[in-house]
Design an enzyme around this catalytic site. Structure first.
Site, PDB file in Angstrom:
ATOM      1  N   LYS A   1       0.847  -1.210   0.000  1.00  0.00           N
ATOM      2  CA  LYS A   1       0.000   0.000   0.000  1.00  0.00           C
ATOM      3  C   LYS A   1       0.878   1.255   0.000  1.00  0.00           C
ATOM      4  O   LYS A   1       0.621   2.200  -0.738  1.00  0.00           O
ATOM      5  CB  LYS A   1      -0.923   0.009   1.224  1.00  0.00           C
TER       6      LYS A   1
ATOM      7  N   ASP B   1     -11.206   2.845   4.025  1.00  0.00           N
ATOM      8  CA  ASP B   1     -11.510   1.416   3.859  1.00  0.00           C
ATOM      9  C   ASP B   1     -13.002   1.172   3.627  1.00  0.00           C
ATOM     10  O   ASP B   1     -13.382   0.128   3.091  1.00  0.00           O
ATOM     11  CB  ASP B   1     -11.131   0.648   5.145  1.00  0.00           C
TER      12      ASP B   1
ATOM     13  N   GLN C   1      -5.106  -1.306  10.110  1.00  0.00           N
ATOM     14  CA  GLN C   1      -4.931  -2.606   9.456  1.00  0.00           C
ATOM     15  C   GLN C   1      -5.492  -3.727  10.326  1.00  0.00           C
ATOM     16  O   GLN C   1      -5.190  -3.807  11.527  1.00  0.00           O
ATOM     17  CB  GLN C   1      -3.433  -2.830   9.158  1.00  0.00           C
TER      18      GLN C   1
HETATM   19  N1  GUN Z   1      -6.716  -6.628   6.377  1.00  0.00           N
HETATM   20  C1  GUN Z   1      -6.838  -7.323   5.231  1.00  0.00           C
HETATM   21  N2  GUN Z   1      -7.361  -6.548   4.271  1.00  0.00           N
HETATM   22  C2  GUN Z   1      -7.569  -5.338   4.806  1.00  0.00           C
HETATM   23  C3  GUN Z   1      -8.071  -4.116   4.313  1.00  0.00           C
HETATM   24  O1  GUN Z   1      -8.473  -3.974   3.159  1.00  0.00           O
HETATM   25  N3  GUN Z   1      -8.116  -3.075   5.217  1.00  0.00           N
HETATM   26  C4  GUN Z   1      -7.732  -3.199   6.500  1.00  0.00           C
HETATM   27  N4  GUN Z   1      -7.827  -2.143   7.307  1.00  0.00           N
HETATM   28  N5  GUN Z   1      -7.246  -4.342   6.995  1.00  0.00           N
HETATM   29  C5  GUN Z   1      -7.166  -5.388   6.158  1.00  0.00           C
END
Ligand code: GUN
Length: 282
Positions: free
Chosen positions: A51, A118, A95
């Site tokens: 990311k 998100d 996350q």
């Molecule tokens: N853990 C796995 N995928 C994601 C995501 O898209 N966002 C977040 N915050 N945690 C994750």
């Protein structure tokens, strides 16, 4: 005609367009995304690295705030509150997964809806259900964008989703209903799942179970979207037995190189949407 839906290719197109849009703004400040990580989950390390790298490529400031595994929910909320109030931050990701002593729902709902990049906040999810949201969770959005890219109309289609997670299955179900698809959302208790899946025009597997989807689940006119990201025998693999299924179906997304790059591209798009909202840019 290739039957592979190349998510990497389309994500690169979207990222290049976004980079150009950000450059053209000649704005006072760049969009900014903060990622909070608790502890040191190995899969999370990898996702976060990807990311942040993607942010850098398109001109978004990406920043990681890493906290100890033992941080209390109260102190985590204090950190989130600081970011919620920071006028120079457009998007905040906490996350997942979180350590078991922290309530995931409590935390995702504590993120300001104005920074909920998100789309996991209850308010955002409610607006998605009502077809009235600016932000859609990145993985479901990436799937819809891939289908649109391939000119696959959803209206009247029979779509089967395997998995009812808050991140993929539930929002995606609602997003597809809003596109006039007929949606069946399966879970581990679903009876005769192979038969249910086999009738689909579009099968989307977000179960997190390697090799779950075999040739018994598919038909020759089917479009298969594999959301799985499983580590099996040291190898990254999806939910679909690609070798046997790809021989039968009309279209299929690979893993890696399918939904994964689209998730990141859509996360960047979401950051830009929230930035423009904040800066009153149309
Ligand atoms: N853990 C796995 N995928 C994601 C995501 O898209 N966002 C977040 N915050 N945690 C994750």
């Amino acid at each position: 005609m290739s039957k592979i839906i190349d998510g990497k290719e389309y994500a690169q197109i979207l990222n290049t367009n976004l980079k150009n849009s950000i450059e053209q703004l000649k704005a006072k400040r760049k969009p900014k995304l903060i990622i909070i990580q608790i502890g040191n989950n190995l899969a999370s390390n990898k996702y976060i690295k990807n990311k942040l790298k993607a942010c850098q490529k398109v001109g978004i400031i990406g920043e990681l705030k890493k906290f100890d595994e033992n941080i209390s929910e109260k102190n985590l909320k204090k950190e989130i509150e600081k970011i919620n109030k920071d006028l120079l931050v457009d998007g905040l990701i906490v996350q997942l997964p979180l350590p078991s002593h922290i309530d995931e729902k409590e935390i995702t709902n504590f993120i300001s809806p104005l920074k909920d990049v998100d789309g996991f906040n209850a308010l955002t999810l409610g607006n998605i259900m009502l077809n009235n949201s600016k932000i859609y969770p990145a993985t479901p959005l990436g799937i819809l964008k891939l289908l649109e890219w391939k000119n696959i109309d959803l209206s009247g289609k029979n779509v089967v989703i395997i998995g009812r997670s808050n991140i993929v299955g539930k929002p995606l179900t609602n997003m597809l209903i809003n596109k006039s698809a007929t949606v069946t959302t399966c879970n581990t208790k679903t009876k005769k799942i192979e038969e249910v899946c086999k009738k689909a025009d579009i099968l989307i597997s977000a179960a997190g179970a390697a090799n779950l989807v075999t040739k018994k689940f598919v038909n020759k006119n089917m479009i298969v979207i594999d959301v799985g990201a499983n580590f099996l025998n040291g190898k990254y693999s999806g939910d679909v037995k690609f070798d046997e299924v790809s021989k039968i179906v009309k279209y299929i997304t690979p893993v890696p190189g399918g939904v994964g790059p689209m998730t990141i591209a859509c996360l960047l798009q979401n950051t830009f949407i929230l930035y423009k909202e904040k800066e009153n840019i149309s």
